[in-house]
Design an enzyme around this catalytic site. Structure first.
Site, PDB file in Angstrom:
ATOM      1  CG  HIS A 147      36.590 -13.560   1.986  1.00 62.14           C
ATOM      2  ND1 HIS A 147      37.543 -14.379   1.433  1.00 62.14           N
ATOM      3  CD2 HIS A 147      35.403 -14.132   1.705  1.00 62.14           C
ATOM      4  CE1 HIS A 147      36.948 -15.409   0.841  1.00 62.14           C
ATOM      5  NE2 HIS A 147      35.645 -15.282   0.994  1.00 62.14           N
ATOM      6  CG  ASP A 224      37.762  -8.009  -0.767  1.00 63.80           C
ATOM      7  OD1 ASP A 224      37.014  -8.019  -1.763  1.00 63.80           O
ATOM      8  OD2 ASP A 224      37.843  -8.956   0.041  1.00 63.80           O
ATOM      9  CD  GLN A 227      30.087 -10.270  -1.200  1.00 68.25           C
ATOM     10  OE1 GLN A 227      29.038  -9.985  -1.758  1.00 68.25           O
ATOM     11  NE2 GLN A 227      30.546 -11.506  -1.155  1.00 68.25           N
ATOM     12  CE  LYS A 250      32.556 -13.300  -4.109  1.00 67.81           C
ATOM     13  NZ  LYS A 250      31.864 -14.409  -3.439  1.00 67.81           N
ATOM     14  CB  CYS A 388      35.736 -17.379   3.513  1.00 65.80           C
ATOM     15  SG  CYS A 388      35.492 -18.843   2.531  1.00 65.80           S
TER      16      CYS A 388
HETATM   17  C1  LIG Z   1      34.527  -9.829   0.713  1.00 62.61           C
HETATM   18  C2  LIG Z   1      35.075 -10.928  -0.149  1.00 62.61           C
HETATM   19  N1  LIG Z   1      36.348 -10.888  -0.522  1.00 62.61           N
HETATM   20  C3  LIG Z   1      36.895 -11.826  -1.296  1.00 62.61           C
HETATM   21  C4  LIG Z   1      36.168 -12.902  -1.728  1.00 62.61           C
HETATM   22  C5  LIG Z   1      36.822 -13.929  -2.588  1.00 62.61           C
HETATM   23  O1  LIG Z   1      36.285 -13.892  -3.877  1.00 62.61           O
HETATM   24  P1  LIG Z   1      36.676 -14.996  -4.949  1.00 62.61           P
HETATM   25  O2  LIG Z   1      36.440 -16.320  -4.300  1.00 62.61           O
HETATM   26  O3  LIG Z   1      35.744 -14.727  -6.093  1.00 62.61           O
HETATM   27  O4  LIG Z   1      38.098 -14.782  -5.305  1.00 62.61           O
HETATM   28  C6  LIG Z   1      34.836 -13.011  -1.345  1.00 62.61           C
HETATM   29  C7  LIG Z   1      34.041 -14.188  -1.739  1.00 62.61           C
HETATM   30  O5  LIG Z   1      33.054 -14.519  -1.132  1.00 62.61           O
HETATM   31  C8  LIG Z   1      34.267 -11.997  -0.543  1.00 62.61           C
HETATM   32  O6  LIG Z   1      32.993 -12.035  -0.160  1.00 62.61           O
END
Ligand SMILES: Cc1ncc(COP(=O)(O)O)c(C=O)c1O
Length: 430
Positions: A147, A224, A227, A250, A388
């Site tokens: 992401h 990270d 998900q 999430k 993203c």
């Molecule tokens: C794999 C992953 N990493 C990071 C993020 C970023 O999360 P946040 O916008 O809650 O900081 C997302 C958000 O969709 C994501 O799917």
């Protein structure tokens, strides 16, 4: 699902069907759905079919109630006051930290830093650990399925330091090419930053194996977990990672709150992220003495109600017997993959053997935005676009995909509604 680690996540409340002591349990999906008031909403006169949980999940009543209870009965600033409400607010906030510690099976509450979400957690590590440990000619290794929030902070760091950002490739099925990843880790690698579950492909990555590869070369690993936490049991000690980042929203919690786990030895030596109240022990114009972790990384008034809501979300997830939840989500995922595979002209994007709750696809040459717009008229909410993850889209040779993502409240009926909606899309573009 792979990479399901055992943890001490407790079962506090049964929202799963009754079964014999040793027999299998199943998720009582009707009861689960009743916990989410928004699922009773109509959209364009149709029942809402919410298939966008990877963007943000819906919230159970227990989370909504916990937050309003905080404002109704406990609200005051934390850590500062001697009065009754301040103590209650502090207990509620620190109680939520203890729940996160338990949820991730961290060793100590001091290893849990509250942040706004995954994005802030990764930026914190890049700006503190990264700025002190990554120098000119060093390398940070990420993967092709990250992401933007696990790309851009490292890119910024590498630019500032004259370091090199390296990218481990993926296969056409959307799995990490592990031998290439291992080959890319060397003496210059200071940090490997990898997603636990891909938000586009649903791929579940073998984190423990990656950690072993990285640690063999003295590199730290940031995971990270945005998900992963709604679906997998995460045990940071079993994974062996150095940093783990996730967002509350999430995983059935509120927006604006998430957590960074970092091993205490690392947090102790990392410089602060932001300066301000609460992160200090003493301040004079000549010198400031910083507080110890986690307070050192939590400058200013924190998101207290958010933390309480996150704690309630953890309790909610703990109340779903994990095996039952996992079996239910896997069933809907498998059903969805089969049903979508039968739609003429539809191509699945991301066919890894271990997947969690995400199905991306393209349909003939219909633009994903058109698919999303037509489905919306049928009450079906999906996500379309680059999610993203523009570098991943480039790798896949696609400008965008349509993405269906599942949660505990998703059902086979949701998939049926999606497939009927896709029939409408095909009629419009015939
Ligand atoms: C794999 C992953 N990493 C990071 C993020 C970023 O999360 P946040 O916008 O809650 O900081 C997302 C958000 O969709 C994501 O799917």
């Amino acid at each position: 699902m792979t990479e399901v680690q055992t943890s001490s996540r407790a079962t506090t409340r049964g929202v799963h069907g009754q079964a014999g002591q040793s027999g299998p349990t199943h998720l009582d999906i009707e009861r689960v759905r009743l916990e989410f008031p928004i699922l009773r909403e109509k959209v364009h006169g149709k029942s809402l079919v919410y298939l966008d949980s990877a963007a943000t999940s819906q919230k159970p009543q227990a989370v909504i109630d916990a937050m309003s209870h905080f404002f109704l009965k406990e609200n005051a600033n934390v850590h500062r006051g001697v009065h009754y409400l301040s103590e209650r607010a502090t207990d509620a906030y620190e109680g939520a930290r203890a729940k996160v510690k338990q949820f991730l099976n961290a060793k100590d509450v001091g290893e849990i830093v509250f942040v706004r979400g995954t994005t802030e957690a990764i930026n914190l590590v890049a700006q503190t650990y990264g700025r002190t440990h990554v120098g000119a000619d060093d390398e940070v290794l990420i993967t092709a399925m990250e992401h933007h929030s696990n790309i851009v902070p490292w890119q910024m760091l590498c630019e500032e330091k004259g370091a090199r950002l390296r990218v481990a490739p993926i296969t056409d099925a959307g799995e990490l090419d592990l031998s290439e990843l291992e080959r890319l880790i060397g003496p210059k690698t200071k940090l490997v930053a990898v997603t636990h579950v891909s938000n586009v492909l649903g791929t579940v990555n073998p984190i423990r194996q990656i950690v072993e590869m990285a640690h063999a070369h003295g590199a730290r690993v940031l995971v990270d977990g945005a998900q992963a936490v709604p679906h997998l049991r995460v045990d940071v000690r079993a994974l062996g990672c150095d940093f783990y980042a996730f967002s509350g929203h999430k995983m059935y919690g509120p927006t604006g709150i998430g957590a960074l786990y970092a091993r205490s030895e690392l947090l102790d030596e990392m410089p602060p992220y932001q300066g301000g109240g609460d992160m200090i022990l003493s301040v004079s114009f000549e010198k400031t003495v910083y507080n110890k972790a986690p307070a050192k990384f939590e400058a200013g008034t924190p998101n207290m109600a958010g933390a309480v809501g996150l704690g309630a979300a953890i309790d909610f997830l703990g109340g779903l017997e994990h095996e039952a939840l996992s079996a239910h989500e896997q069933d809907v995922l498998d059903y969805g993959i089969r049903a979508l595979s039968d739609v003429p002209g539809l191509r699945l994007i991301g066919t890894a053997s271990g997947k969690a709750s995400v199905i991306s696809f393209v349909l003939d040459d219909v633009h994903p935005h058109d698919i999303g717009t037509i489905l919306d008229r049928e009450g079906v909410a999906i996500r379309t676009g680059h999610h993203c993850a523009q570098p991943l889209m480039n790798r896949l040779g696609l400008p965008a995909t349509a993405r269906v993502s599942l949660a505990c409240y998703s059902t086979r009926q949701d998939i049926d509604a999606l497939v009927s909606g896709l029939e409408k899309v095909r009629e419009v573009f015939r």
